[in-house]
Design an enzyme around this catalytic site. Structure first.
Site, PDB file in Angstrom:
ATOM      1  N   GLN A   1       0.829  -1.186  -0.141  1.00 24.76           N
ATOM      2  CA  GLN A   1       0.085  -0.039  -0.015  1.00 24.76           C
ATOM      3  C   GLN A   1       0.938   1.199   0.001  1.00 24.76           C
ATOM      4  O   GLN A   1       2.107   1.153   0.394  1.00 24.76           O
ATOM      5  CB  GLN A   1      -0.977  -0.048   1.156  1.00 24.76           C
ATOM      6  CG  GLN A   1      -1.969  -0.921   1.219  1.00 24.76           C
ATOM      7  CD  GLN A   1      -2.989  -0.999   2.641  1.00 24.76           C
ATOM      8  OE1 GLN A   1      -2.889  -1.869   3.334  1.00 24.76           O
ATOM      9  NE2 GLN A   1      -3.629   0.159   2.350  1.00 24.76           N
ATOM     10  N   HIS A   2       0.194   2.440  -0.303  1.00 23.04           N
ATOM     11  CA  HIS A   2       0.778   3.756   0.054  1.00 23.04           C
ATOM     12  C   HIS A   2       1.593   4.173  -1.013  1.00 23.04           C
ATOM     13  O   HIS A   2       2.219   5.597  -1.070  1.00 23.04           O
ATOM     14  CB  HIS A   2       1.252   3.987   1.489  1.00 23.04           C
ATOM     15  CG  HIS A   2       0.463   3.340   2.491  1.00 23.04           C
ATOM     16  ND1 HIS A   2      -0.804   3.451   2.553  1.00 23.04           N
ATOM     17  CD2 HIS A   2       0.624   2.290   3.395  1.00 23.04           C
ATOM     18  CE1 HIS A   2      -1.449   2.820   3.577  1.00 23.04           C
ATOM     19  NE2 HIS A   2      -0.475   2.094   4.241  1.00 23.04           N
TER      20      HIS A   2
ATOM     21  N   ASP B   1      -2.480  -5.008  -0.312  1.00 24.52           N
ATOM     22  CA  ASP B   1      -2.141  -6.265   0.201  1.00 24.52           C
ATOM     23  C   ASP B   1      -2.794  -6.894   1.391  1.00 24.52           C
ATOM     24  O   ASP B   1      -3.481  -8.080   1.498  1.00 24.52           O
ATOM     25  CB  ASP B   1      -0.667  -6.309   0.202  1.00 24.52           C
ATOM     26  CG  ASP B   1      -0.006  -5.347   1.214  1.00 24.52           C
ATOM     27  OD1 ASP B   1      -0.776  -4.481   1.803  1.00 24.52           O
ATOM     28  OD2 ASP B   1       1.231  -5.555   1.549  1.00 24.52           O
TER      29      ASP B   1
HETATM   30  O1  LIG Z   1       2.006  -0.226   4.795  1.00 22.24           O
HETATM   31  C1  LIG Z   1       1.576  -1.125   4.724  1.00 22.24           C
HETATM   32  C2  LIG Z   1       0.092  -1.102   5.246  1.00 22.24           C
HETATM   33  O2  LIG Z   1      -0.371  -0.118   5.700  1.00 22.24           O
HETATM   34  C3  LIG Z   1       2.107  -2.543   4.385  1.00 22.24           C
HETATM   35  O3  LIG Z   1       1.322  -3.549   4.597  1.00 22.24           O
HETATM   36  C4  LIG Z   1       2.636  -2.430   3.051  1.00 22.24           C
HETATM   37  O4  LIG Z   1       1.457  -2.495   2.440  1.00 22.24           O
HETATM   38  C5  LIG Z   1       3.527  -3.666   2.741  1.00 22.24           C
HETATM   39  O5  LIG Z   1       3.811  -4.621   3.548  1.00 22.24           O
HETATM   40  P1  LIG Z   1       4.341  -6.050   2.981  1.00 22.24           P
HETATM   41  O6  LIG Z   1       3.464  -7.019   2.697  1.00 22.24           O
HETATM   42  O7  LIG Z   1       5.223  -5.978   1.855  1.00 22.24           O
HETATM   43  O8  LIG Z   1       5.193  -6.768   4.354  1.00 22.24           O
END
Ligand SMILES: O=C(CO)[C@@H](O)[C@H](O)COP(=O)(O)O
Ligand SMILES: Nc1ncnc2c1ncn2[C@@H]1O[C@H](COP(=O)(O)OP(=O)(O)O)[C@@H](O)[C@H]1O
Length: 474
Positions: free
Chosen positions: A73-74, A230
């Site tokens: 995300q983000h 994700d």
């Molecule tokens: O910043 C966030 C949710 O807010 C993270 O969940 C990222 O979305 C990526 O995490 P991984 O799944 O790559 O560890």
């Protein structure tokens, strides 16, 4: 017997691209693929596309009727008027916009105002702060930017376009809710917040599609789903129900639940995101999870298997050692410039086994705080499902069972984000109102909470060290 209808789910995560091809009716896994992403907190989106090509090479997508992309995300992907990438994407784990987060909070009237506006209090991870950083540090790049999208939006639109120009940028509610300029309560973009961050009222944003709305068809004729963030995809992949909380130990440590109502946590610990099924996904996220173990192993001159063995040799409590695992700074608690602290060392307790155990315990206590934070926000917590790369460690699974404080289950090893994306693709393909029921995930470990005075002492020691850190940093 007829060949099954196949769907594919993609997890374009921080460290890798993972692809899962499933039977659309049952969810049974038919084929998988993966390829690594480059390291770093800013990455050119072309690398995600290259990794996706590599992960699906050798005919992995043959016979696939529908596909969906879930992604980290983000991340801020800026595109110019010719749809070229303006600069490498700043990822969720890039902390350089921490001062911009503080400025934005002040400018809107405080954390409560953000919680009420969108259910999210900005920290450096959130896209809106990265845009303010761009405005402040790279105004020429902002001036060239016409459209801002997220990693999963970029891949989805590339899948639709193939080698041609992108006709249409699309996203979904779950990922839009992590931008800092979308409200999951009203399901609308907050153009005022985007303008607050950038001074621009003319930036284009991707269209937000419904949870099962097709984004179109790829040149190969595959139906393409709206995709998801994700964690929201993992909720679909796990089939989370009321009372379930997922804890994911990947690059990030996350704790989240599918929830019927929006949350508004003014402390910012719990972000009020949307899920990928029309509901909500209150979520707590840390910057330091699986990679803490890699760093601990390297410091001890061993590998992950060695760290696991050492950690299991030590007694609970690591002989009095306590680790605050902020090796990459930290997001929750919001300490972006923090570093890790190993405390309580004596000549007697400083053994490799105790150090290994302290790394596992510290990493787990950091993310376990998310379970309590969710409960405080009204989430019903009956059991925790533990997923993500670090669950490959027996030490993590065993120690988590004693630290989480509620019944813990560990699903069979698998890529649950990719599974959720595949389930979304099956939903889009079905044209039904509700997501298809897939076989329940197989659970390999089940543990009741252990009431152990030593565990309480370790938690107390951790909380005390954390309070000291906060005191030092205020
Ligand atoms: O910043 C966030 C949710 O807010 C993270 O969940 C990222 O979305 C990526 O995490 P991984 O799944 O790559 O560890
Ligand atoms: N047996 C293990 N013990 C501890 N960590 C592990 C183990 N296997 C994989 N990992 C770690 O898990 C991480 C990858 O997990 P994953 O959930 O796929 O992350 P992401 O989704 O962020 O890419 C890597 O940092 C990797 O080193």
């Amino acid at each position: 017997m007829n060949a099954p209808t196949l769907v594919a789910g993609i997890d374009s995560s921080t460290q890798a691209c993972k692809v899962m091809v499933c039977d659309a009716r049952t969810g049974e896994v038919v084929r998988t693929g993966r390829a690594a992403h480059p390291d770093g907190t800013e990455v050119h989106p072309d690398h995600w596309w290259t990794a996706l090509q590599e992960a699906t090479s050798g005919g992995l997508l043959e016979g696939v009727s529908a596909i969906s992309v879930a992604g980290q995300q983000h991340g801020m992907v800026c595109l110019d008027e010719d749809q070229r990438v303006v600069r490498p994407a700043l990822l969720w784990n890039d902390t350089r916009s921490a001062p911009d987060a503080l400025d934005l909070i002040d400018e809107l009237g405080g954390a409560q105002a953000w919680a009420e506006a969108i259910g999210v209090v900005p920290v450096a991870a959130i896209t809106v702060t990265k845009l303010r950083w761009l405005a402040r540090n790279e105004p020429d790049h902002l001036a060239r930017t016409r459209t801002v999208v997220l990693p999963h939006d970029w891949l989805t639109s590339r899948l639709l376009a193939g080698d041609g120009p992108v006709q249409r940028w699309v996203t979904d509610r779950s990922d839009a809710s992590g931008t800092g300029y979308f409200s999951a309560t009203t399901d609308t973009y907050r153009d005022d917040l985007l303008r607050l961050a950038t001074g621009r009222g003319d930036l284009e944003l991707p269209e937000v599609l419904g949870p099962a709305t097709a984004a179109g068809r790829s040149p190969a004729g595959r139906m393409v789903g709206p995709g998801a963030g994700d964690n929201a995809a993992a909720a679909l992949g796990l089939g989370l129900r009321g009372g379930d909380v997922a804890v994911s130990l990947g690059t990030s440590g996350t704790a989240f639940a599918s929830h019927p109502r929006p949350t508004q946590d003014p402390t910012g610990e719990v972000a009020g995101f949307a899920d990928a099924a029309g509901g909500h996904l209150p979520l707590m996220c840390t910057l330091n999870a699986a990679r803490v173990l890699g760093a601990g192993a390297a410091a001890l001159g061993t590998d992950l298997a060695g760290l696991e063995r050492l950690a299991l040799e030590a007694e609970p409590g690591a002989g009095g050692l306590t680790l605050l695992p902020y090796l990459d700074g930290e997001r929750t608690p919001n300490l972006p410039t923090a570093t890790g602290t190993l405390s309580g060392m004596t000549r007697n307790n400083l053994t490799p086994a105790n150090v290994a155990r302290a790394f596992v315990e510290g990493m787990l206590l950091n993310v376990a705080a998310g379970v309590d934070a969710l409960r405080r926000e009204g989430v019903d917590v009956e059991r925790v499902l533990l997923i993500g790369g670090a669950t490959g460690s027996a030490a993590v699974r065993e120690i988590a069972a004693t630290f989480i404080g509620v019944p813990l289950v560990v699903p069979a090893p698998g890529e649950y984000v990719a599974r959720g994306a595949a389930r979304q693709a099956a939903w889009v393909l079905s044209g039904e109102d509700t997501c298809p029921e897939w076989a329940a995930v197989e659970l390999v470990v089940g543990a009741e909470p252990v009431v152990d005075p030593l565990v309480e002492e370790v938690k107390g020691r951790y909380a005390e060290l954390l309070a000291t850190m906060h005191g030092v940093r205020q």
